[in-house]
Design an enzyme around this catalytic site. Structure first.
Site, mmCIF file in Angstrom:
data_model
loop_
_atom_site.group_PDB
_atom_site.id
_atom_site.type_symbol
_atom_site.label_atom_id
_atom_site.label_comp_id
_atom_site.label_asym_id
_atom_site.label_seq_id
_atom_site.Cartn_x
_atom_site.Cartn_y
_atom_site.Cartn_z
ATOM 1 N N GLU A 22 0.531 -1.233 -0.082
ATOM 2 C CA GLU A 22 -0.022 0.288 -0.004
ATOM 3 C C GLU A 22 0.865 1.279 -0.059
ATOM 4 O O GLU A 22 0.594 2.207 -0.723
ATOM 5 C CB GLU A 22 -0.898 -0.013 1.186
ATOM 6 C CG GLU A 22 -2.066 -1.116 1.157
ATOM 7 C CD GLU A 22 -2.763 -0.969 2.398
ATOM 8 O OE1 GLU A 22 -3.920 -1.002 2.280
ATOM 9 O OE2 GLU A 22 -2.105 -1.479 3.383
ATOM 10 N N TYR A 54 -18.811 23.853 2.088
ATOM 11 C CA TYR A 54 -18.443 22.611 1.766
ATOM 12 C C TYR A 54 -17.119 22.768 0.688
ATOM 13 O O TYR A 54 -16.091 21.616 0.821
ATOM 14 C CB TYR A 54 -19.352 21.880 1.012
ATOM 15 C CG TYR A 54 -20.326 22.159 -0.032
ATOM 16 C CD1 TYR A 54 -19.761 22.416 -1.169
ATOM 17 C CD2 TYR A 54 -21.500 22.695 0.277
ATOM 18 C CE1 TYR A 54 -20.636 22.537 -2.207
ATOM 19 C CE2 TYR A 54 -22.385 23.029 -0.699
ATOM 20 C CZ TYR A 54 -21.799 23.115 -2.168
ATOM 21 O OH TYR A 54 -22.877 23.509 -3.053
ATOM 22 N N LEU A 73 -6.335 4.128 8.570
ATOM 23 C CA LEU A 73 -7.582 4.802 8.151
ATOM 24 C C LEU A 73 -8.097 5.573 9.230
ATOM 25 O O LEU A 73 -8.522 6.495 9.092
ATOM 26 C CB LEU A 73 -8.596 4.046 7.468
ATOM 27 C CG LEU A 73 -8.309 3.233 6.247
ATOM 28 C CD1 LEU A 73 -9.517 2.390 5.646
ATOM 29 C CD2 LEU A 73 -7.856 4.416 5.250
ATOM 30 N N GLU A 74 -8.028 4.870 10.377
ATOM 31 C CA GLU A 74 -8.662 5.477 11.604
ATOM 32 C C GLU A 74 -7.954 6.744 12.084
ATOM 33 O O GLU A 74 -8.678 7.774 12.461
ATOM 34 C CB GLU A 74 -8.402 4.449 12.903
ATOM 35 C CG GLU A 74 -9.136 3.213 12.825
ATOM 36 C CD GLU A 74 -8.713 2.189 12.131
ATOM 37 O OE1 GLU A 74 -9.152 0.938 12.209
ATOM 38 O OE2 GLU A 74 -7.514 2.529 11.222
ATOM 39 N N LYS A 100 -11.481 1.866 1.202
ATOM 40 C CA LYS A 100 -10.429 1.433 0.186
ATOM 41 C C LYS A 100 -11.202 0.322 -0.617
ATOM 42 O O LYS A 100 -11.767 -0.764 -0.160
ATOM 43 C CB LYS A 100 -9.563 0.611 0.888
ATOM 44 C CG LYS A 100 -8.244 1.392 1.810
ATOM 45 C CD LYS A 100 -7.386 0.559 2.417
ATOM 46 C CE LYS A 100 -6.618 1.088 3.473
ATOM 47 N NZ LYS A 100 -5.377 0.268 3.919
#
Length: 121
Positions: A22, A54, A73-74, A100
């Protein structure tokens, strides 16, 4: 109150992940952000100053997702929620979902990922 601003399907290429492949090859990450915001004032005034822009939120998310690679990811989601909650005082709660679609694990799936919800103190 159930007012929300959402940014769905934001796509960024990055090198995040706990596996060496990755970090080396990279992949596309899909980010969805939902903000709990009282939109009453903006609904009456028609003034962007009375809401959360936004486009600015997108740029904040992009800077984190396309920035320095991290393992989890956390960690990315926490950074996104913290950035939004600390920079937009109208936001009462931020939900961040990161997916992902093609992680280097065998199997058949539409994606893997995480979702967090953080209140703005």
């Amino acid at each position: 109150m159930h007012d929300t601003i959402f940014l769905n399907g934001l796509k960024f290429y990055g090198y995040h992940g706990a596996l060496a492949a990755e970090n080396e090859i990279g992949q596309i990450f899909i980010v969805d952000v939902t903000l709990k915001v009282d939109l009453t004032e903006a609904g009456h005034s028609d003034d962007v100053a009375d809401t959360v822009h936004y486009g600015e939120v997108f740029e904040d998310v992009k800077a984190i997702m396309e920035g320095t690679a991290v393992n989890l990811l956390e960690h990315l989601a926490e950074r996104i929620a913290k950035r939004i909650n600390s920079h937009y005082n109208r936001v009462m709660e931020t939900k961040v979902r990161i997916t992902k679609e093609n992680p280097p694990i065998p199997g058949h799936y539409d994606g893997v990922g995480i979702e967090i919800v953080r209140e703005n103190d």
